[in-house]
Design an enzyme around this catalytic site. Sequence first.
Site, PDB file in Angstrom:
ATOM      1  N   ALA A 113     -49.714   3.768 -28.155  1.00 32.90           N
ATOM      2  CA  ALA A 113     -48.750   4.246 -29.151  1.00 32.90           C
ATOM      3  C   ALA A 113     -49.434   4.552 -30.483  1.00 32.90           C
ATOM      4  O   ALA A 113     -49.174   5.590 -31.102  1.00 32.90           O
ATOM      5  CB  ALA A 113     -47.631   3.220 -29.334  1.00 32.90           C
ATOM      6  N   LYS A 162     -57.240  -4.669 -34.289  1.00 33.32           N
ATOM      7  CA  LYS A 162     -57.527  -6.098 -34.452  1.00 33.32           C
ATOM      8  C   LYS A 162     -58.867  -6.475 -33.820  1.00 33.32           C
ATOM      9  O   LYS A 162     -59.531  -7.411 -34.237  1.00 33.32           O
ATOM     10  CB  LYS A 162     -56.395  -6.884 -33.786  1.00 33.32           C
ATOM     11  N   GLY A 199     -50.426   0.337 -12.903  1.00 35.74           N
ATOM     12  CA  GLY A 199     -49.554   1.151 -12.056  1.00 35.74           C
ATOM     13  C   GLY A 199     -49.549   2.629 -12.357  1.00 35.74           C
ATOM     14  O   GLY A 199     -49.958   3.445 -11.530  1.00 35.74           O
ATOM     15  N   GLU A 253     -42.586   2.646  -7.477  1.00 35.09           N
ATOM     16  CA  GLU A 253     -42.621   1.218  -7.808  1.00 35.09           C
ATOM     17  C   GLU A 253     -41.194   0.713  -7.802  1.00 35.09           C
ATOM     18  O   GLU A 253     -40.255   1.490  -7.581  1.00 35.09           O
ATOM     19  CB  GLU A 253     -43.300   0.997  -9.167  1.00 35.09           C
ATOM     20  N   HIS A 310     -43.430 -10.454 -14.952  1.00 38.47           N
ATOM     21  CA  HIS A 310     -43.895  -9.615 -13.822  1.00 38.47           C
ATOM     22  C   HIS A 310     -43.992 -10.517 -12.587  1.00 38.47           C
ATOM     23  O   HIS A 310     -44.530 -11.624 -12.662  1.00 38.47           O
ATOM     24  CB  HIS A 310     -45.265  -9.017 -14.158  1.00 38.47           C
ATOM     25  N   ARG A 346     -37.902  -5.922 -11.253  1.00 39.85           N
ATOM     26  CA  ARG A 346     -38.839  -7.036 -11.468  1.00 39.85           C
ATOM     27  C   ARG A 346     -38.173  -8.388 -11.664  1.00 39.85           C
ATOM     28  O   ARG A 346     -38.658  -9.405 -11.172  1.00 39.85           O
ATOM     29  CB  ARG A 346     -39.646  -6.758 -12.727  1.00 39.85           C
ATOM     30  N   HIS A 396     -45.099 -10.632 -19.021  1.00 39.65           N
ATOM     31  CA  HIS A 396     -45.776  -9.333 -18.920  1.00 39.65           C
ATOM     32  C   HIS A 396     -45.424  -8.387 -20.061  1.00 39.65           C
ATOM     33  O   HIS A 396     -46.269  -7.620 -20.511  1.00 39.65           O
ATOM     34  CB  HIS A 396     -45.381  -8.703 -17.581  1.00 39.65           C
ATOM     35  N   ARG A 452     -37.295  -3.983 -18.064  1.00 32.26           N
ATOM     36  CA  ARG A 452     -37.945  -2.673 -18.069  1.00 32.26           C
ATOM     37  C   ARG A 452     -38.196  -2.161 -16.649  1.00 32.26           C
ATOM     38  O   ARG A 452     -38.696  -2.895 -15.792  1.00 32.26           O
ATOM     39  CB  ARG A 452     -39.267  -2.746 -18.839  1.00 32.26           C
ATOM     40  N   SER A 482     -43.682   1.703 -19.728  1.00 35.04           N
ATOM     41  CA  SER A 482     -44.154   1.228 -21.038  1.00 35.04           C
ATOM     42  C   SER A 482     -45.093   2.243 -21.693  1.00 35.04           C
ATOM     43  O   SER A 482     -44.956   2.559 -22.874  1.00 35.04           O
ATOM     44  CB  SER A 482     -44.840  -0.131 -20.920  1.00 35.04           C
TER      45      SER A 482
HETATM   46  C1  SIN Z   1     -47.830  -2.673 -12.713  1.00 35.81           C
HETATM   47  O1  SIN Z   1     -48.750  -1.946 -12.370  1.00 35.81           O
HETATM   48  O2  SIN Z   1     -47.220  -3.427 -11.947  1.00 35.81           O
HETATM   49  C2  SIN Z   1     -47.451  -2.713 -14.158  1.00 35.81           C
HETATM   50  C3  SIN Z   1     -46.853  -1.460 -14.568  1.00 35.81           C
HETATM   51  C4  SIN Z   1     -45.850  -1.750 -15.638  1.00 35.81           C
HETATM   52  O3  SIN Z   1     -46.017  -2.708 -16.395  1.00 35.81           O
HETATM   53  O4  SIN Z   1     -44.849  -1.043 -15.686  1.00 35.81           O
END
Ligand code: SIN
Length: 434
Positions: free
Chosen positions: A15, A34, A47, A111, A225, A267, A328, A363, A368
Amino acid sequence: MDNIVDVLIIGSGVAGLYCALNLRKDLNILVVSKSKLESSNTYLAQGGIATARNEEDKPFFVQDTLRAGHYKNDIKAVEILADESMENIDELIGLGVEFDKEGKDLSFTKEGAHSINRIVHTKDYTGKSVAQALIKEALLRDNIRIFEDSYFVDIIEDKGKCTGAIVIKDNMQINIYAKAVVLATGGIGGLFNNSTNQRILKGDGIATAIKHKIKLKDIDYIQIHPTAFYEENVDDKRLLISEAIRGEGGKLINSKGERFVDEILPRDVVSKAIFEEMKKDEKPYVNLDIRFLGEEYIKNRFSFIYRECLKKGTDITKDYIKVSPAQHYFMGGIEVDVDSKTSMRNLYAVGEVSCTGVHGANRLASTSLLEGLVFSKRAAIDINNIIHYNKVKTVRVSNLNESIEELSIRNERMVIGALRERCKDLDYELFNCR
Ligand code: SIN
């Protein structure tokens, strides 16, 4: 020491850097990091990036996002996310990101909770390939300066307006004044012992918001996660086992060798099912089986996870992967509008530190990086349009009398206090928020 710039960006993940790259080239921009540019959470993302496949897919992408988010999302923000997804993927491709292809076309994977395959990826290290392209481009731009290993202390506020920030670099206090300030400080995973995030991410932006009474939103929305590699006694971040593995058929297995959940549900649902199974089995993990994908496929498609697991003694082409849930992502954060403006004048927030409302209470997978791209570009466009109205105003800032360690402990305590007050359901035994 004082420093004056047009735009100050605190944070150098997707970002922060994408915002910098979308700002006008005649603006003098400073990005404060940082640690090193490669130490962002973006770099760890495996992912991929979800995108609407075409016009017809947009409403389905919106629906999937709302369903996963338990309809607590901001619908306008979700529609913007879907609408502007493909153009930002194209921009990344223009910057040199090499997403996987099937023939001449992009390869899309699936996913959890996505109704179709709509996730572009670079094998299982998408974040790294995106970060490398953004870093390369930022380093080429004459108008972008970068301070690495620089500790963000606080913003500078003058009569309810943000006029800059205080940073410590090389043990020196630098007061940086700017026409616009963008917080891109990332999430809060470093506050949890059990997290997939970089340890340096400790909610610095959230602490700033608390200190300056900048509006926060949904800070009880913390994502767990389902599948991080299980190891006894790890001090470091947990190794993520990407949801793409389950998206491509990976099976979750209990101690009796039975499947116990549909692996591609949202998730939060899969994490809950794993916790229940761990309790029943009286074991700190469950097993994930991907052996059926075959050695050649696994070593190519999931090369990063294959290598990292091997270093930890598990050959995922032959063995089960022991997994358990880990903190996560932070869906809540500094409340922003669809142009990433916070409740304080001249202050923007982008990426995980912000709360656009796009994710609701949970999410959707691989959104993200997309949120970071879409809403940091919107911040940049807003700044490009209004910056000539803003003036830099320097105000007196007193010298700091605390060390970085003292400052960061104080900030951590502040953020943890706020989280504990709001997150009554979070199991501190399991996540051990320090
Ligand atoms: C993942 O690869 O499981 C993470 C992808 C995500 O945080 O959306």
